[in-house]
Scaffold this motif. Structure first.
Motif, PDB file in Angstrom:
ATOM      1  N   ALA A  48       0.832  -1.206   0.000  1.00  0.00           N
ATOM      2  CA  ALA A  48       0.000   0.000   0.000  1.00  0.00           C
ATOM      3  C   ALA A  48       0.863   1.253   0.000  1.00  0.00           C
ATOM      4  CB  ALA A  48      -0.925  -0.016   1.214  1.00  0.00           C
ATOM      5  N   LEU A  49       1.952   1.237   0.775  1.00  0.00           N
ATOM      6  CA  LEU A  49       2.834   2.401   0.831  1.00  0.00           C
ATOM      7  C   LEU A  49       3.552   2.602  -0.497  1.00  0.00           C
ATOM      8  CD1 LEU A  49       3.723   4.582   2.790  1.00  0.00           C
ATOM      9  CD2 LEU A  49       5.615   3.120   3.502  1.00  0.00           C
ATOM     10  N   LEU A  50       3.911   1.500  -1.146  1.00  0.00           N
ATOM     11  CA  LEU A  50       4.583   1.593  -2.437  1.00  0.00           C
ATOM     12  C   LEU A  50       3.630   2.134  -3.503  1.00  0.00           C
ATOM     13  CD1 LEU A  50       7.336   0.966  -3.775  1.00  0.00           C
ATOM     14  CD2 LEU A  50       6.421  -1.296  -4.364  1.00  0.00           C
ATOM     15  N   VAL A  51       2.402   1.627  -3.508  1.00  0.00           N
ATOM     16  CA  VAL A  51       1.401   2.096  -4.472  1.00  0.00           C
ATOM     17  C   VAL A  51       1.099   3.565  -4.235  1.00  0.00           C
ATOM     18  CG1 VAL A  51      -1.013   1.890  -5.171  1.00  0.00           C
ATOM     19  CG2 VAL A  51       0.375  -0.174  -4.856  1.00  0.00           C
ATOM     20  N   ARG A  52       1.022   3.949  -2.966  1.00  0.00           N
ATOM     21  CA  ARG A  52       0.760   5.346  -2.620  1.00  0.00           C
ATOM     22  C   ARG A  52       1.837   6.267  -3.177  1.00  0.00           C
ATOM     23  NH1 ARG A  52       2.844   8.167   1.721  1.00  0.00           N
ATOM     24  NH2 ARG A  52       1.696  10.037   2.363  1.00  0.00           N
ATOM     25  N   GLN A  83      13.302   3.520  -3.392  1.00  0.00           N
ATOM     26  CA  GLN A  83      12.185   2.755  -3.952  1.00  0.00           C
ATOM     27  C   GLN A  83      12.641   1.372  -4.410  1.00  0.00           C
ATOM     28  OE1 GLN A  83      12.374   6.009  -4.152  1.00  0.00           O
ATOM     29  NE2 GLN A  83      10.390   6.495  -3.211  1.00  0.00           N
ATOM     30  N   TRP A  84      13.852   1.286  -4.900  1.00  0.00           N
ATOM     31  CA  TRP A  84      14.402  -0.038  -5.228  1.00  0.00           C
ATOM     32  C   TRP A  84      14.387  -0.925  -3.990  1.00  0.00           C
ATOM     33  CZ3 TRP A  84      18.471  -1.966  -8.984  1.00  0.00           C
ATOM     34  CH2 TRP A  84      18.275  -1.435 -10.261  1.00  0.00           C
ATOM     35  N   THR A  85      14.875  -0.374  -2.904  1.00  0.00           N
ATOM     36  CA  THR A  85      14.947  -1.141  -1.662  1.00  0.00           C
ATOM     37  C   THR A  85      13.567  -1.502  -1.140  1.00  0.00           C
ATOM     38  OG1 THR A  85      17.053  -0.142  -1.040  1.00  0.00           O
ATOM     39  CG2 THR A  85      15.738  -1.088   0.730  1.00  0.00           C
ATOM     40  N   PHE A  86      12.645  -0.543  -1.193  1.00  0.00           N
ATOM     41  CA  PHE A  86      11.309  -0.821  -0.667  1.00  0.00           C
ATOM     42  C   PHE A  86      10.589  -1.858  -1.516  1.00  0.00           C
ATOM     43  CE2 PHE A  86       7.134  -0.086   1.089  1.00  0.00           C
ATOM     44  CZ  PHE A  86       7.417   0.239   2.406  1.00  0.00           C
ATOM     45  N   LEU A  87      10.849  -1.829  -2.822  1.00  0.00           N
ATOM     46  CA  LEU A  87      10.292  -2.869  -3.691  1.00  0.00           C
ATOM     47  C   LEU A  87      10.848  -4.229  -3.301  1.00  0.00           C
ATOM     48  CD1 LEU A  87       8.642  -3.741  -6.162  1.00  0.00           C
ATOM     49  CD2 LEU A  87      10.647  -3.240  -7.581  1.00  0.00           C
TER      50      LEU A  87
END
Length: 319
Positions: free
Chosen positions: A75-79, A94-98
């Motif tokens: 949800a946080l990534l989509v946001r 974002q690479w890391t969070f993915l």
């Protein structure tokens, strides 16, 4: 100051060759560690992937947490993607969070399969484990009974020690786990106090979970640290190789898209090769991987060293 769009002149600077060496050398050193994976003394067991390190904790609890973490991370990534588009993946954060999101997706699937397998165990094993879980462990129990209980715990974990080794997806899960865990430390720009503050904010304002300022820099670390406190996965030091591969892949990606003219600005100023100080920045970032990985490795090592002493009846080290 020139930019990659200026053409060959940009890529013929002496900084490019020095920084290229600072990428190639760590990659080569990481590759040299790969044979160590086959000589591992304690191979990864299938049960290590989904069985908690707390014998009293049902595997379903770890599954539930991982499913929650997956939903929160996704949800946080989509946001972040919806308003800004795919260009958010120009950034290492974002690479890391993915990667963290992928870890929880794989971990949730493997935990679900493990819980299914757990429910299918023979009645004898289930009853034995239930006897260990349900026994009264209060301080009033005699020493003899406590020793007997410890023996039964040990007996149960001897059984799972003979479980089959993890398969392909299990090994991938461990690789992603160690890579993403280390990356959270190098990405997080907050101090420990700041991270604690964010944790408290999340707990006290759960309805505003996705409104945390700079959430990606700390939420990923919080989610993985909780998983680490619950899981039973080993964290061998030589798997720093995959952490290095991930970071070098990101820098290579940046070089490629800049050389092709697809991007004319650097997401992080210290990656700009036009600066005379670029080699120092690249060297500093390369060196930073060691303390970042070591910090998380020490967290896991401390857990395995001190939890058995602090919680002798509740925690059992199995590897």
């Amino acid at each position: 100051m020139s930019t990659p769009a200026d053409g060959a002149a940009y890529w013929l600077r002496w900084q490019v060759f020095v920084c290229g060496a600072l990428i190639a050398v760590p990659t080569a050193l990481a590759a040299a560690l790969l044979p160590r994976l086959r000589r591992s003394v304690a191979p990864l067991r299938a049960t290590d992937l989904w069985l908690p390190c707390w014998p009293r904790l049902h595997p379903g609890c770890l599954l539930g947490y991982r499913a929650f973490a997956l939903a929160a991370a996704a949800a946080l990534l989509v946001r972040d993607i919806v308003p800004h588009g795919p260009r958010v993946f120009f950034f290492y954060t974002q690479w890391t969070f993915l990667l963290v999101t992928i870890y929880f997706a794989v971990a949730t699937a493997i935990s679900a399969h493990g819980c299914w397998s757990y429910s299918k165990k023979s009645l004898r094993k289930t009853d034995e484990y239930g006897d260990v879980e349900n026994r009264d462990l209060s301080t009033s129990i005699s020493g003899e009974r406590k020793n007997d209980e410890k023996d039964k715990m040990a007996s149960y974990y001897e059984q799972i020690a003979n479980e089959k080794r993890a398969a392909f997806w299990g090994r991938c899960m461990q690789i992603i786990y160690q890579g993403s865990a280390s990356n959270t430390f190098i990405c997080t720009k907050f101090t420990a106090f700041k991270t604690l503050t964010v944790c408290c904010y999340v707990v006290l304002n759960l309805s505003n979970f996705f409104q945390v300022t700079d959430g990606m820099h700390s939420v990923n670390a919080v989610l993985l640290l909780i998983d680490t406190l619950l899981n039973n996965m080993p964290f061998p030091w030589y798997r720093i190789a995959f952490f290095v591969f991930w970071s070098c892949s990101y820098v290579t990606f940046q070089w490629v898209i800049h050389a092709s003219g697809a991007l004319s600005w650097w997401p992080y100023p210290f990656l700009d090769l036009a600066s005379p100080g670029a080699p120092l920045w690249y060297l500093a970032m390369a060196v930073a991987h060691v303390p970042c990985f070591s910090a998380y490795w020490l967290v896991v090592k401390a857990k395995r060293a001190y939890f058995p002493r602090m919680f002798p009846q509740a925690y059992v080290r199995t590897s």
